[in-house]
Design an enzyme around this catalytic site. Structure first.
Site, short mmCIF file in Angstrom:
data_model
loop_
_atom_site.label_atom_id
_atom_site.label_comp_id
_atom_site.label_asym_id
_atom_site.label_seq_id
_atom_site.Cartn_x
_atom_site.Cartn_y
_atom_site.Cartn_z
N SER A 159 0.84 -1.20 0.00
CA SER A 159 0.00 0.00 0.00
C SER A 159 0.87 1.24 0.00
CB SER A 159 -0.88 0.01 1.25
OG SER A 159 -1.51 1.25 1.44
N TYR A 185 0.27 -0.32 10.73
CA TYR A 185 -0.11 -0.65 9.35
C TYR A 185 1.03 -0.32 8.40
CZ TYR A 185 -2.70 -0.59 4.93
OH TYR A 185 -3.12 -0.82 3.64
#
Length: 333
Positions: A159, A185
């Site tokens: 990501s 994350y």
């Protein structure tokens, strides 16, 4: 790095779909495994690979949910597996290896995002454990099947959120620092990129190549279940009425557009002989120049492209591989 981290002129773009990138590609006789293959871009990846003739296997923690999502797709098998349960990962891999089949494509698409602090049975932070360590163990355990393919690809879905954090090797599980869900994350997504770099280094002589990618921001996949509506509006995922926003030019994509880069990395002949690179918008991404590196916020998610230098550092990639071997007890043999 064995492949320059620079765009190659793919001919595709942010709005390209899985149908665009799979056109003319025949996967008959090929075998693929797609984690997270029963929701979001993972499901679209499964549909596309199957449409081109591949046999696809979807590991699933929730068999009934997977069966419902995959209903009507012949040639797609569902097998039990939980990425946070090492014994489950080993059992899945052992069943596949016992079949004697080669594995041509492994797409690591499952993931969680910005979750509250949780730990698995080993005490490992859940985002690092799910997004990286489970996939690392799976790939390493399946390595003999990848070798049998005589030309395989491993695709690691990362990501743009890797910008939130490098891998903090001194404290990857937030045992001595305050927990931040976005930092956790970001660390796990950086790990996805470094994993692909290290896997490609270890596999390229035997025809196993690895890629990582940013799919875009895709509403309605379930990945954002821990985000408030306000946070979703901040990143432009939903409008004031709570409806999904689609605008590929700014990274807000449909599932078909979001999965396009995964499918491209898994199948494109343009990437033959390449590996170890991070891709986005169905193209090899550019590195972020040192003079552009700064603090990145969640509000930047729709306009920034490129990969951070720390995510394509071969020294960090090697260090992460060694750490992952120790944490999982898994190694290529």
């Amino acid at each position: 790095m064995t492949t320059p981290q620079q765009p190659i002129g793919s001919g595709f773009g942010a709005a390209s779909t899985t149908a665009d990138v799979i056109e003319g590609i025949d996967l008959s006789g090929k075998v693929a495994i797609v984690t997270g293959g029963y929701s979001g871009i993972g499901l679209e990846t499964v549909r596309t690979l199957r449409s081109a003739g591949a046999e696809v296997i979807v590991p699933a923690r929730d068999h009934d949910r997977a069966a419902t999502a995959l209903k009507g797709l012949d040639g797609v098998g569902i097998e039990a597996m939980d990425l946070t349960d090492p014994a489950s990962v080993d059992a899945f891999a052992e069943r596949f290896l016992a079949s004697g089949r080669p594995l041509h494509t492994l797409v690591n698409s499952a993931g969680i995002m910005a979750s509250p602090l949780e730990r698995d049975a080993r005490g490992y932070e859940s985002q690092f454990a799910t997004n990286h360590l489970g996939h690392f163990q799976l790939a390493v355990r399946l390595w003999p099947a990848l070798l049998r393919a005589d030309g395989a690809r491993v695709v690691s879905v990362s990501s743009w959120g890797h910008r939130f954090s490098p891998v903090v090797f001194d404290d990857p599980h937030f045992e001595r620092r305050a927990y931040d869900p976005w930092a956790a994350y970001g660390q796990s997504k950086t790990a996805n990129i470094l994993f692909a770099l290290a896997a490609d280094e270890r596999g390229r002589a035997d025809g196993v190549r690895a890629f990582s990618l940013h799919p875009g921001n895709i509403a309605g996949t379930g990945l954002g279940k821990y985000l408030s509506d306000e946070e979703k509006r901040t990143v432009g995922a939903i409008d004031e009425n709570g409806d999904p926003v689609f605008d590929a030019a700014s990274g807000r994509k449909t599932a078909e557009q979001g999965a396009a880069t995964s499918v491209w990395c898994a199948t494109s002949p343009r990437l033959d002989g390449m590996g170890g690179v991070y891709c986005e918008n169905v193209e090899v991404a550019r590195p972020v120049p040192d003079d552009e590196v700064r603090e990145w916020g969640i509000e930047d998610s729709t306009r920034l492209v490129g990969v951070m230098p720390y995510a394509i550092d071969p020294v960090a990639a090697g260090r992460l591989w060694e750490l992952s071997e120790r944490l999982t007890g898994s190694a290529i043999r």
